[in-house]
Design a protein around this motif. Structure first.
Motif, PDB file in Angstrom:
ATOM      1  N   MET A  64     -40.962  28.767 -57.142  1.00  0.00           N
ATOM      2  CA  MET A  64     -42.204  29.466 -57.642  1.00  0.00           C
ATOM      3  C   MET A  64     -43.054  28.301 -57.976  1.00  0.00           C
ATOM      4  O   MET A  64     -44.230  28.332 -58.070  1.00  0.00           O
ATOM      5  N   GLY A 110     -45.037  27.195 -55.404  1.00  0.00           N
ATOM      6  CA  GLY A 110     -46.099  28.096 -55.209  1.00  0.00           C
ATOM      7  C   GLY A 110     -47.424  27.729 -55.970  1.00  0.00           C
ATOM      8  O   GLY A 110     -48.503  27.572 -55.412  1.00  0.00           O
ATOM      9  N   GLN A 120     -53.412  32.018 -52.736  1.00  0.00           N
ATOM     10  CA  GLN A 120     -51.871  32.264 -52.813  1.00  0.00           C
ATOM     11  C   GLN A 120     -51.386  32.301 -51.348  1.00  0.00           C
ATOM     12  O   GLN A 120     -50.805  33.004 -50.686  1.00  0.00           O
ATOM     13  N   THR A 158     -48.436  30.992 -50.201  1.00  0.00           N
ATOM     14  CA  THR A 158     -46.988  31.619 -49.698  1.00  0.00           C
ATOM     15  C   THR A 158     -46.649  32.916 -49.807  1.00  0.00           C
ATOM     16  O   THR A 158     -45.741  33.461 -49.818  1.00  0.00           O
ATOM     17  N   ASN A 159     -47.890  33.718 -50.158  1.00  0.00           N
ATOM     18  CA  ASN A 159     -47.645  35.251 -49.886  1.00  0.00           C
ATOM     19  C   ASN A 159     -48.133  35.656 -48.620  1.00  0.00           C
ATOM     20  O   ASN A 159     -48.561  35.152 -47.813  1.00  0.00           O
ATOM     21  N   LYS A 196     -50.278  41.174 -51.059  1.00  0.00           N
ATOM     22  CA  LYS A 196     -50.805  39.989 -51.883  1.00  0.00           C
ATOM     23  C   LYS A 196     -49.938  39.566 -53.043  1.00  0.00           C
ATOM     24  O   LYS A 196     -50.229  38.649 -53.759  1.00  0.00           O
ATOM     25  N   SER A 197     -48.853  40.660 -53.239  1.00  0.00           N
ATOM     26  CA  SER A 197     -47.879  40.330 -54.328  1.00  0.00           C
ATOM     27  C   SER A 197     -46.585  39.601 -54.036  1.00  0.00           C
ATOM     28  O   SER A 197     -46.039  39.137 -54.671  1.00  0.00           O
ATOM     29  N   SER A 228     -44.502  37.169 -52.611  1.00  0.00           N
ATOM     30  CA  SER A 228     -44.232  35.718 -51.970  1.00  0.00           C
ATOM     31  C   SER A 228     -43.115  35.440 -51.304  1.00  0.00           C
ATOM     32  O   SER A 228     -42.105  36.018 -51.328  1.00  0.00           O
ATOM     33  N   ASN A 251     -39.940  34.300 -52.449  1.00  0.00           N
ATOM     34  CA  ASN A 251     -38.689  35.159 -53.113  1.00  0.00           C
ATOM     35  C   ASN A 251     -37.612  35.164 -52.789  1.00  0.00           C
ATOM     36  O   ASN A 251     -36.542  35.270 -53.284  1.00  0.00           O
TER      37      ASN A 251
END
Length: 229
Positions: free
Chosen positions: A134, A137, A158, A160-161, A180-181, A183, A186
């Protein structure tokens, strides 16, 4: 400090070392500082007038019944972009600290359930080191802020999302919050956490993945349920 490089190149070796001497301060602080810096940098470079209009538009999108008088009253209490930057940066530090502590406690409890000797330091080390992707990110966000127009929403940085990398959904779309949350980093984080659990306790991938994925399945499952309903 070599762990900061090897967690990307030789993660199994890093977790083998951490099994005997669990550490967490370096990755935790690096993650917290870069997240706060990327957030603060955005609010320090965004066009303040545009940001105020963007905020108002988002509020109206979520509350279409709001009158002009109510919107004007709300705008009078809303902090400007620069003030919001310091608030958001401090909030990012607080949130990361709380999330890491919660995950450390979760791994501690998971260890008790699965019969593994997981101490609090091991739990905190596992979440801290496995979250290192992260950091990339945050660096991507910093790069996007420095190269994008000052009239760009933070969520569009963002990269990488799922949104905005794969789709671009309007804020009022049912799946907007989840897209939008989530990534794509993950998947890397989950792999590292499962590898750490497997390395430390010599379990199979099955137990490691179940332990690691359970919180995310609950979190994203709830978000998906809200989107469906």
């Amino acid at each position: 400090m070599s762990h900061l490089i090897n967690i990307f190149l030789e993660p199994a070796k890093v977790f083998a070392d951490l099994r005997e001497k669990p550490t967490f301060w370096v990755p935790l602080l690096l993650m917290a500082v870069l997240t706060a810096v990327s957030t603060l940098l955005y609010f320090m470079t965004v066009d303040p007038a545009w940001f105020a209009e963007h905020q108002s538009a988002q509020v109206l999108l979520q509350n279409p019944e709001m009158t002009s008088a109510e919107l004007a009253q709300m705008q009078s209490f809303m902090p400007g972009a620069r003030t919001m930057g310091w608030i958001a940066a401090a909030g990012a530090l607080f949130v990361i600290a709380i999330v890491f502590l919660v995950y450390a406690v979760y791994y501690l409890l998971a260890g008790k359930i699965t019969g593994q000797a997981v101490g609090f330091r091991h739990g905190l080390a596992l979440v801290s080191w496995s979250t290192m992707p992260m950091v990339l990110g945050s660096l991507v966000v910093i790069g996007a802020v420095l190269t994008s127009s000052p009239q760009t929403p933070l969520e569009s940085m963002q990269l990488t999302n799922i949104d905005p990398l794969l789709v671009q959904l309007p804020m009022d779309h049912d799946w907007s919050m989840l897209a939008k949350s989530f990534s794509l980093l993950n998947f890397w984080v989950w792999f590292l956490a499962a590898l750490g659990w497997k390395t430390w306790f010599r379990t199979g991938w099955g137990q490691a993945l179940v332990v690691v994925l359970l919180p995310s399945i609950v979190i994203y499952g709830v978000m998906a349920l809200f989107a469906i309903l």
